[in-house]
Design an enzyme around this catalytic site. Structure first.
Site, PDB file in Angstrom:
ATOM      1  N   LYS A  46      75.985   5.994 -89.982  1.00 33.16           N
ATOM      2  CA  LYS A  46      75.610   4.828 -90.768  1.00 33.16           C
ATOM      3  C   LYS A  46      74.351   5.157 -91.568  1.00 33.16           C
ATOM      4  O   LYS A  46      73.384   5.695 -91.040  1.00 33.16           O
ATOM      5  CB  LYS A  46      75.351   3.634 -89.850  1.00 33.16           C
ATOM      6  N   GLU A 100      81.875 -13.383 -78.735  1.00 32.80           N
ATOM      7  CA  GLU A 100      81.301 -14.721 -78.616  1.00 32.80           C
ATOM      8  C   GLU A 100      81.922 -15.529 -77.477  1.00 32.80           C
ATOM      9  O   GLU A 100      81.223 -16.269 -76.771  1.00 32.80           O
ATOM     10  CB  GLU A 100      81.465 -15.483 -79.940  1.00 32.80           C
ATOM     11  N   ARG A 120      84.143 -19.314 -83.052  1.00 30.29           N
ATOM     12  CA  ARG A 120      85.100 -18.461 -82.358  1.00 30.29           C
ATOM     13  C   ARG A 120      85.134 -18.756 -80.863  1.00 30.29           C
ATOM     14  O   ARG A 120      86.057 -18.338 -80.166  1.00 30.29           O
ATOM     15  CB  ARG A 120      84.729 -16.991 -82.584  1.00 30.29           C
TER      16      ARG A 120
END
Length: 642
Positions: A288, A377, A405
């Site tokens: 990244k 979540e 969610r």
């Protein structure tokens, strides 16, 4: 500011132009694409490190595949900048995330190359599988379907649900696992350790290069050769890499790991995999922030750094001549530690957003009492419920949009059992440049209808501290505190704690003719409007309700007993929201008044600065002024009237 593209990139408007180039040109295209992203994001801001990490993969996908006929779904979309630039939006890329400009995430309405709209993680495999099954049903056997998903997003339960289903469908699906050990913060959990064990197996890494090419050739020759090759593949993998069975146990053909920054090798691999039928997983290892040293070194900081000097790496910040109020998230983080020092029962929980929510402050100070559970979540909520059953007081911090969610868990696992879980909903309301996938528009409406919940919103930093203090006291049950993205209004915010009586609002300003009722930070816009209106001889009253559930009925009886013109203001959806709660109260108690509701209308709100979006939706301070003026003059308003 228009940035000039490199010599090859400036001639690439669409992937069809990219595919005209020689394979030997692709490395230069990658260099130019990476530099273009750096140049534009440095002056305009936006997500940064994620897109740099997948430059070679993005170029390889559009070179090897026949997009948009072949469909590529990018999970979340933070990494899709290169994709946007190569698919007709290069000359608009400087408008990325700006009001009226292109979205920071893939959107089907924006381009036919955006196969699926994404903003929340872990959806790509499900979406790509649906596309693959549809193509098989329609007889489009030559069509490729690819889901590009990070190892962080792979921790989401939905990704595993999709893998489980895909393994029995035999559809033409390729999952590319972009393994960089990062989501926004460093990844956590057993999957991270498992992937590390794969990438460090030297024997297997040597073998897999030859395996892909052999299987691709054999698979063209018929089902018998295919079956023979598969048996050999499984037996050799079992010998060389005993742990490489997670994906294969789900009936995926596993290939990799492959160097995600070798564009030539990626093109060859993708071309080979096109001839292997059924569900496949290609494990690609990337860095990244690749190509920008500072982003490689501190990937969390450079996930979305804002504007910066691309030469020195200095992130540009506004210099103020006086102290500024802190971000609400930082008030939460510091206050949580302060409370936890006083109350040993307090625990912290966040689903993969420790930096974004400032839970990292507690994780550093009390590592045994704060948990990053990954992009999960639903698990975060039920894990918190489990903690609460044992007498602990979990502060479960989830962005408002992501709490959607876990709604079933809020109801089934917390509310029904009346457990003492404190939900802190960060980024509530309109969030700005991240746009419609991230706006926290619906939490007031979806939380206030659930029994046992207390739902509150602070108008400033001191109120946030006091609500957190109140929420952790004994026997409070499920408690929801919503607060917005960005800064508060109080530079001097760290004040002694005070308990707030549950369901008690406050009258901030007495007035006449019209009353303004607000919930949360947006009340500061009303306060500014009142100052301006006073100069015109208009004197509205201002009530900060603080709680949308339970409502302060005593205060509301006072309001409706005195005023027949009322404005409600909320940074949330109007249907079912705070204003609706006030109308319900009015109806239930047979009051009659002209009630104008200001908030997020029943439509999708685009991206832009928060102030721009408040104005667009008609509840910034200038909009409040206009509605007040019209009400006082007896003129009709364009806002929603109860």
């Amino acid at each position: 500011m228009q940035i000039e593209a490199g010599a090859l990139l400036k001639n690439i408007l669409y992937p069809s132009d990219l595919r005209k180039l020689k394979e030997s040109d692709l490395e230069q295209v990658c260099k130019e694409l990476r530099q273009f992203i750096i140049d534009v994001v440095s002056v305009n801001g936006g997500h940064f490190a994620a897109s740099l990490g997948v430059v070679e993969l993005t170029v390889a996908l559009h070179y090897a595949l026949n997009t948009p006929y072949d469909q590529v779904v990018f999970d979340v979309g933070h990494q899709a900048y290169g994709h946007k630039i190569l698919t007709g939006r290069r000359d608009k890329f400087h408008t990325n995330r700006i009001f009226g400009g292109i979205s920071g995430f893939p959107r089907r309405s924006e381009s036919e190359y955006d196969a699926f709209g994404v903003g929340h993680s872990s959806t790509s495999i499900s979406a790509a599988l649906g596309m693959a099954v549809a193509s098989a049903y329609k007889g489009e056997t030559d069509r490729q379907h690819v889901a590009v998903i990070g190892d962080g997003a792979m921790t989401g339960g939905m990704a595993f649900e999709a893998l489980n289903h895909a393994g029995i469908e035999k559809s033409n699906l390729l999952v590319i696992l972009n393994d960089n050990c990062m989501s926004i913060d460093p990844n956590v959990g057993a999957l991270k350790e498992y992937l590390t064990s794969i990438t460090t197996s030297k024997s297997y890494n040597k073998f897999r290069d030859e395996l892909i090419a052999v299987l691709a050739k054999i698979s063209k020759n018929g089902p018998d050769a295919y079956g023979w090759a598969k048996k050999i593949e499984q037996s050799i993998k079992g010998t060389l890499l005993k742990n490489a069975n997670l994906f294969e146990s789900l009936n995926f053909r596993y290939f990799g790991p492959v160097d995600g920054h070798d564009v030539t090798k990626l093109v060859k691999t993708l071309n080979d995999l096109k001839y292997i039928n059924g569900p496949k997983l290609l494990h690609v290892v990337t860095v990244k922030g690749k190509g920008y040293a500072l982003a490689e070194k501190d990937q969390t900081k450079w996930h979305a750094p804002g504007m910066f000097d691309k030469i020195t790496g200095e992130i540009k910040k506004t210099v103020y001549d006086k102290p500024q109020p802190p971000k609400y998230q930082d008030v939460f983080g510091h206050t949580l530690v302060e409370l936890a020092e006083q109350n040993e029962k307090i625990m912290g929980v966040t689903p993969a957003m420790p930096t974004g929510s400032s839970m990292n402050i507690m994780m550093k100070a009390m590592p045994n009492r704060a948990f990053d559970v990954g992009i999960a979540e639903q698990h975060a909520v039920t894990f918190s419920a489990g903690l609460a059953t044992q007498g602990l007081v979990p502060f479960c911090n989830i962005y408002s949009t992501f709490m959607q969610r876990a709604y079933d868990q809020v109801i089934h696992d917390v509310a029904l059992q009346n457990l003492h879980v404190v939900f802190c909903l960060d980024r509530a309301g309109l969030v700005g440049a991240d746009g419609p996938t991230h706006h926290g528009a619906y939490d007031i409406a979806y939380m206030r209808c659930v029994p046992n919940l207390t739902v509150a919103a602070p108008m400033n930093e001191e109120e946030l501290r006091n609500l957190m203090y109140t929420a952790q006291l004994e026997n409070k049950g499920p408690f929801v505190i919503r607060y917005p993205r960005g800064n508060g209004v109080m530079p001097d915010w760290k004040r002694p704690f005070k308990e707030i009586p549950i369901g008690k609002g406050r009258k901030l300003v007495d007035g006449e003719e019209v009353a303004i009722l607000t919930i949360g930070h947006i009340g500061n816009e009303a306060a500014k409007a009142i100052v301006e209106l006073n100069t015109e001889g208009i004197y509205p009253a201002h009530y900060d309700l603080r709680f949308v559930k339970p409502l302060d009925e005593e205060l509301l009886h006072e309001v409706f007993g005195k005023f027949n013109k009322i404005i409600t203001v909320e940074d949330g959806a109007l249907p079912g929201g705070f204003g609706s709660a006030i109308l319900e109260f009015m109806s239930d108690h047979n009051y009659k008044a002209e009630v104008v509701r200001l908030g997020i209308p029943d439509e999708i709100i685009e991206h832009g600065e928060q102030e721009e979006l408040w104005r667009l939706c008609g509840y910034d301070f200038s909009s409040i002024i206009k509605v007040c003026q019209k009400l006082c003059k007896g003129q009709p308003t364009s806002a929603q009237v109860g």
